[in-house]
Motif scaffolding. Sequence first.
Motif, PDB file in Angstrom:
ATOM      1  N   UNK A 376       0.868  -1.143  -0.004  1.00 14.20           N
ATOM      2  CA  UNK A 376      -0.020  -0.085   0.104  1.00 14.20           C
ATOM      3  C   UNK A 376       0.997   1.271  -0.130  1.00 14.20           C
ATOM      4  N   UNK A 377       1.980   1.248   0.769  1.00 12.94           N
ATOM      5  CA  UNK A 377       2.951   2.427   0.899  1.00 12.94           C
ATOM      6  C   UNK A 377       3.643   2.589  -0.667  1.00 12.94           C
ATOM      7  N   UNK A 378       3.819   1.409  -1.248  1.00 14.16           N
ATOM      8  CA  UNK A 378       4.648   1.543  -2.721  1.00 14.16           C
ATOM      9  C   UNK A 378       3.634   2.297  -3.388  1.00 14.16           C
ATOM     10  N   UNK A 379       2.551   1.922  -3.584  1.00 15.82           N
ATOM     11  CA  UNK A 379       1.454   2.492  -4.416  1.00 15.82           C
ATOM     12  C   UNK A 379       1.152   4.030  -4.069  1.00 15.82           C
ATOM     13  N   UNK A 380       1.137   4.264  -2.816  1.00 17.36           N
ATOM     14  CA  UNK A 380       0.871   5.491  -2.290  1.00 17.36           C
ATOM     15  C   UNK A 380       1.884   6.578  -2.798  1.00 17.36           C
ATOM     16  N   UNK A 381       3.300   5.937  -2.509  1.00 18.69           N
ATOM     17  CA  UNK A 381       4.347   6.765  -3.114  1.00 18.69           C
ATOM     18  C   UNK A 381       4.153   7.040  -4.607  1.00 18.69           C
ATOM     19  N   UNK A 382       4.069   5.928  -5.362  1.00 18.89           N
ATOM     20  CA  UNK A 382       3.895   6.089  -6.849  1.00 18.89           C
ATOM     21  C   UNK A 382       2.872   7.339  -7.088  1.00 18.89           C
ATOM     22  N   UNK A 383       1.846   7.373  -6.620  1.00 21.96           N
ATOM     23  CA  UNK A 383       0.810   8.195  -6.758  1.00 21.96           C
ATOM     24  C   UNK A 383       0.862   9.744  -6.482  1.00 21.96           C
ATOM     25  N   UNK A 384       1.736   9.638  -5.395  1.00 21.15           N
ATOM     26  CA  UNK A 384       2.040  11.125  -4.814  1.00 21.15           C
ATOM     27  C   UNK A 384       3.325  11.749  -5.648  1.00 21.15           C
ATOM     28  N   UNK A 385       4.265  10.537  -6.405  1.00 23.60           N
ATOM     29  CA  UNK A 385       5.090  11.148  -7.275  1.00 23.60           C
ATOM     30  C   UNK A 385       4.103  11.788  -8.595  1.00 23.60           C
ATOM     31  N   UNK A 386       3.334  11.170  -9.072  1.00 25.21           N
ATOM     32  CA  UNK A 386       2.537  11.409 -10.181  1.00 25.21           C
ATOM     33  C   UNK A 386       2.016  13.221  -9.826  1.00 25.21           C
ATOM     34  N   UNK A 387       1.610  13.330  -8.633  1.00 22.61           N
ATOM     35  CA  UNK A 387       1.030  14.579  -8.506  1.00 22.61           C
ATOM     36  C   UNK A 387       2.384  15.724  -8.286  1.00 22.61           C
ATOM     37  N   UNK A 388       3.281  15.529  -7.644  1.00 20.74           N
ATOM     38  CA  UNK A 388       4.349  16.256  -7.503  1.00 20.74           C
ATOM     39  C   UNK A 388       4.992  16.611  -8.975  1.00 20.74           C
ATOM     40  N   UNK A 389       5.121  15.490  -9.914  1.00 20.98           N
ATOM     41  CA  UNK A 389       5.623  15.492 -11.186  1.00 20.98           C
ATOM     42  C   UNK A 389       4.525  16.481 -12.046  1.00 20.98           C
ATOM     43  N   UNK A 390       3.305  16.127 -11.813  1.00 21.05           N
ATOM     44  CA  UNK A 390       2.471  16.996 -12.761  1.00 21.05           C
ATOM     45  C   UNK A 390       2.576  18.428 -12.355  1.00 21.05           C
ATOM     46  N   UNK A 391       2.730  18.680 -11.008  1.00 16.99           N
ATOM     47  CA  UNK A 391       2.533  19.997 -10.672  1.00 16.99           C
ATOM     48  C   UNK A 391       3.832  20.779 -11.039  1.00 16.99           C
ATOM     49  N   UNK A 392       5.011  20.070 -11.009  1.00 19.91           N
ATOM     50  CA  UNK A 392       6.226  20.763 -11.629  1.00 19.91           C
ATOM     51  C   UNK A 392       6.396  21.096 -13.107  1.00 19.91           C
ATOM     52  N   UNK A 393       5.219  20.382 -13.989  1.00 24.01           N
ATOM     53  CA  UNK A 393       5.092  20.541 -15.252  1.00 24.01           C
ATOM     54  C   UNK A 393       3.941  21.351 -15.537  1.00 24.01           C
ATOM     55  N   UNK A 394       3.572  22.170 -14.508  1.00 21.52           N
ATOM     56  CA  UNK A 394       2.518  23.321 -14.597  1.00 21.52           C
ATOM     57  C   UNK A 394       1.129  22.736 -14.889  1.00 21.52           C
ATOM     58  N   UNK A 395       0.823  21.509 -14.303  1.00 23.00           N
ATOM     59  CA  UNK A 395      -0.461  20.985 -14.519  1.00 23.00           C
ATOM     60  C   UNK A 395      -1.301  21.730 -13.627  1.00 23.00           C
ATOM     61  N   UNK A 396      -2.742  21.797 -13.855  1.00 20.89           N
ATOM     62  CA  UNK A 396      -3.727  22.219 -12.749  1.00 20.89           C
ATOM     63  C   UNK A 396      -4.330  20.937 -12.193  1.00 20.89           C
ATOM     64  N   UNK A 397      -4.465  20.631 -11.031  1.00 21.34           N
ATOM     65  CA  UNK A 397      -4.808  19.451 -10.451  1.00 21.34           C
ATOM     66  C   UNK A 397      -6.135  19.676  -9.795  1.00 21.34           C
ATOM     67  N   UNK A 398      -6.856  18.583  -9.676  1.00 20.64           N
ATOM     68  CA  UNK A 398      -8.014  18.777  -8.567  1.00 20.64           C
ATOM     69  C   UNK A 398      -7.966  18.398  -7.161  1.00 20.64           C
ATOM     70  N   UNK A 399      -6.829  18.307  -6.748  1.00 16.71           N
ATOM     71  CA  UNK A 399      -6.199  18.088  -5.251  1.00 16.71           C
ATOM     72  C   UNK A 399      -5.319  19.236  -4.756  1.00 16.71           C
TER      73      UNK A 399
END
Length: 399
Positions: A376-399
């Motif tokens: 569960x922690x492995x998957x949680x970290x992957x998903x946090x990575x997606x959020x961090x990287x998306x934000x650094x690429x200038x994406x507008x997120x829902x969270x």
Amino acid sequence: MHWQILIALVLGIIFGVTFPDLIKYVEWMGTLFLRALRMIIVPLIFSSIVSGVTGLGSGENLGRMTMKTIGYYLTTSLFAIFTGLILVNLIKPGVGADLGLSAVVEGLDVSRDSFGQTLIKIIPTNIIESMAKGDLPAIIFFAIIFGFFATRVAPSYRDPIVNFFNAIFEIMMKITMFVIKFTPFGVFGIVAALISDHSDNLLVIFGRMGIYMLTVIGALAIHAFITLPLIVRILGKSNPVKHARGMSVPLLTAFSTSSSSATLPLTMEAVEFNSGVSNKTTSFVLPLGATINMDGTALYQCVAVLFIAQAYGVELTIIQQLVVILTALLASIGAAGIPMAGLVIITVILSAVGLPLEGVGLILAVDRILDMFRTAVNVWSDSCGAVVIAKSEGEILKV
Ligand code: ASP
């Protein structure tokens, strides 16, 4: 949906403890669910990476995304390892542990040198064979190369290929959404079978291995509830609680199946549709994460090796602990996203610091249970990575 899964999980535990003889009547639900998830993985990963890489356009973009993704994954895994190291040194769960508990593990020598092999096998000799075997690192490598060069050919070749893989990806996501509907049944079947397997010695195990388990779970909890949310908040400038809420279905599935690869389709769906990360980012960052980013596994391996050292009365020097950190990091990258992969790879670390390989027998009894938490922690970290990287690429997120 997550309430239904949670209820299914609790019912599965109750059923497994109360009716171990009736398991064969419910086990098939878990088997079918896992088969359906595995059915999706290879076409989903291949099409998602090709579509992600072609979506990135230039080689420069691909290079930047790869560096960011790998950078994030290495950093969080190191944080996880340090958290485990600190806790296991403070609590010392292995001191005075009952060595009589150890079980004999077979096949240790086979796994000893498999790490170098894993690295070499990233380049497939036959991609069709790798796909047939579900060999994810090789599939990912080929998909990245394929996607990259697909953008380098004339538009009359490029466009149909890009459209074709985008279409496959869309179809695979639709199939994923359909399979998700059956998650509560799958979780019920898997958990009931797992608990009934362990039901006769569950309490004894908890009694004897309790402190070790608590050390692992405590360290995982610090990483999952403090470190990663802080990273999402500070680096990702997003709301970790909202993101976690959107991730409940994949997280509960990861917990129940103990497989981050099997959970990948659900993770991609949740990160894209609930947290609002673009398709371009999820389809590159998440498949890569499911194979190489295992914070929970890295942390677990570190705690387990130090536990074994303590149990054998071996005092590891700072240098040896550094070797543990480094090998745990590499070993977690090499571990496959399947149940108990982390256990086998522990032997690599044990031999690196000269501890007896048989030490794995000490932690065998509780590995399967701890696997649920670390996955569960492995998957949680992957998903946090997606959020961090998306934000650094200038994406507008829902969270
Ligand atoms: N089960 C874990 C995963 O799939 C790997 C491990 O055994 O630690 O992420």
